[in-house]
Write an enzyme that holds these catalytic residues in place. Structure first.
Site, PDB file in Angstrom:
ATOM      1  N   ALA A   1       0.806  -1.221   0.000  1.00 42.63           N
ATOM      2  CA  ALA A   1       0.000   0.000   0.000  1.00 42.63           C
ATOM      3  C   ALA A   1       0.840   1.272   0.000  1.00 42.63           C
ATOM      4  O   ALA A   1       0.319   2.355  -0.297  1.00 42.63           O
ATOM      5  CB  ALA A   1      -0.928   0.009   1.217  1.00 42.63           C
ATOM      6  N   ASP A   2       2.127   1.172   0.320  1.00 41.04           N
ATOM      7  CA  ASP A   2       2.968   2.373   0.412  1.00 41.04           C
ATOM      8  C   ASP A   2       4.378   2.045  -0.079  1.00 41.04           C
ATOM      9  O   ASP A   2       5.342   2.075   0.693  1.00 41.04           O
ATOM     10  CB  ASP A   2       3.001   2.892   1.849  1.00 41.04           C
ATOM     11  CG  ASP A   2       3.669   4.263   1.960  1.00 41.04           C
ATOM     12  OD1 ASP A   2       3.809   4.941   0.920  1.00 41.04           O
ATOM     13  OD2 ASP A   2       4.036   4.650   3.079  1.00 41.04           O
ATOM     14  N   LEU A   3       4.497   1.748  -1.364  1.00 40.63           N
ATOM     15  CA  LEU A   3       5.787   1.387  -1.938  1.00 40.63           C
ATOM     16  C   LEU A   3       6.618   2.657  -2.111  1.00 40.63           C
ATOM     17  O   LEU A   3       6.350   3.473  -2.988  1.00 40.63           O
ATOM     18  CB  LEU A   3       5.585   0.682  -3.280  1.00 40.63           C
ATOM     19  CG  LEU A   3       6.852   0.086  -3.919  1.00 40.63           C
ATOM     20  CD1 LEU A   3       7.476  -0.954  -2.998  1.00 40.63           C
ATOM     21  CD2 LEU A   3       6.504  -0.532  -5.276  1.00 40.63           C
TER      22      LEU A   3
ATOM     23  N   ASN B   1      10.665   1.923   2.385  1.00 38.10           N
ATOM     24  CA  ASN B   1      10.120   0.586   2.618  1.00 38.10           C
ATOM     25  C   ASN B   1      10.787  -0.482   1.766  1.00 38.10           C
ATOM     26  O   ASN B   1      10.291  -1.602   1.657  1.00 38.10           O
ATOM     27  CB  ASN B   1       8.610   0.593   2.378  1.00 38.10           C
ATOM     28  CG  ASN B   1       7.875   1.343   3.475  1.00 38.10           C
ATOM     29  OD1 ASN B   1       8.367   1.446   4.601  1.00 38.10           O
ATOM     30  ND2 ASN B   1       6.708   1.879   3.164  1.00 38.10           N
TER      31      ASN B   1
END
Length: 238
Positions: free
Chosen positions: A167-169, A173
């Site tokens: 959801a938050d590439l 991360n």
């Protein structure tokens, strides 16, 4: 329920524990003050609320769930409770457990916790194993050459071929260790249905490109993106 989770409840809290840590994890583990000098704040990326832990011979990471943006002004650490299956720490634990057992390069989940602060609200945290000797991609943007970016493209394609939606590439991360690459922080991630549109994959790539540009600048993003997409388009195996 996946086979590698155990639910334990006490004093208004609930935790999932990986069997490898069954005899060790308690609710106290989710309080950074419990660890004293064995807890060190994580400084790279994120919204704060994460600590490196030393538990005997195990190197771990504790991360609280915290809101960002406008929502943080209302409540930074509290979320709406809509049922235990929707609790963010439990969902991330179960997803990570699945991905780890699939052989994908993610950290092993140790335990997840939540506590209802009212009938309609909860707070949560998760503990994972720390990936040793890794560095956030954000710290290496200007150093990595084309072959490294091709490898990163293959990494993201590997997750996409397994229908895994992060959801938050972003650059914080992705962790790097030599020629190895890992994805972390799967809050709000999921395994998409086989029948789903591929739009989410394009969205992932666009988000990643924006992160590279934001952290490294437009020149870096322009320099590395073709190599990244070469790797992405050339890798088709999970």
């Amino acid at each position: 329920m996946v086979e590698s989770e155990i639910v334990e409840r006490s004093n208004g809290s609930a935790i999932l524990v990986h069997p490898d840590y069954r005899e060790r994890v308690t609710v106290d583990w989710f309080d950074p003050l419990y660890w004293g000098d064995e807890a060190r704040p994580v400084s790279s990326g994120g919204r704060g609320g994460a600590w490196f832990l030393k538990a005997d011979s195990a190197d771990l990471v504790l991360r609280e769930y915290r809101r960002g943006g406008l929502a943080a002004r209302v409540s930074r650490k509290t979320y709406a409770y809509t049922g235990e299956n929707e609790v963010r720490s439990f969902s991330e634990f179960r997803l990570l457990d699945n991905l780890y057992r699939m052989g994908l390069p993610v950290p092993k989940p140790v335990a997840a916790w939540y506590r209802k602060t009212s009938p309609l609200q909860y707070q949560a945290a998760i503990i994972i194993e720390r990936l040793p000797e890794t560095v956030p991609l954000a710290d290496l943007l200007s150093e990595l050459e084309g072959s490294a970016w091709e490898a990163l493209g293959r990494l993201v394609r590997r997750f996409h071929d397994a229908n895994v939606r992060h959801a938050d590439l972003n650059c914080f991360n992705v962790l790097v260790r030599g020629g190895e690459y890992f994805l972390i922080d799967f809050d709000k991630g999921c395994i998409m249905p086989e029948t789903s549109s591929s739009d989410w994959k394009s969205g992932n790539l666009e988000r990643f490109a924006r992160s590279i540009k934001k952290v490294g600048g437009e020149a870096v993003q322009a320099r590395v993106w073709d190599a990244f997409m070469t790797g992405y388009n050339g890798s088709r195996t999970v």
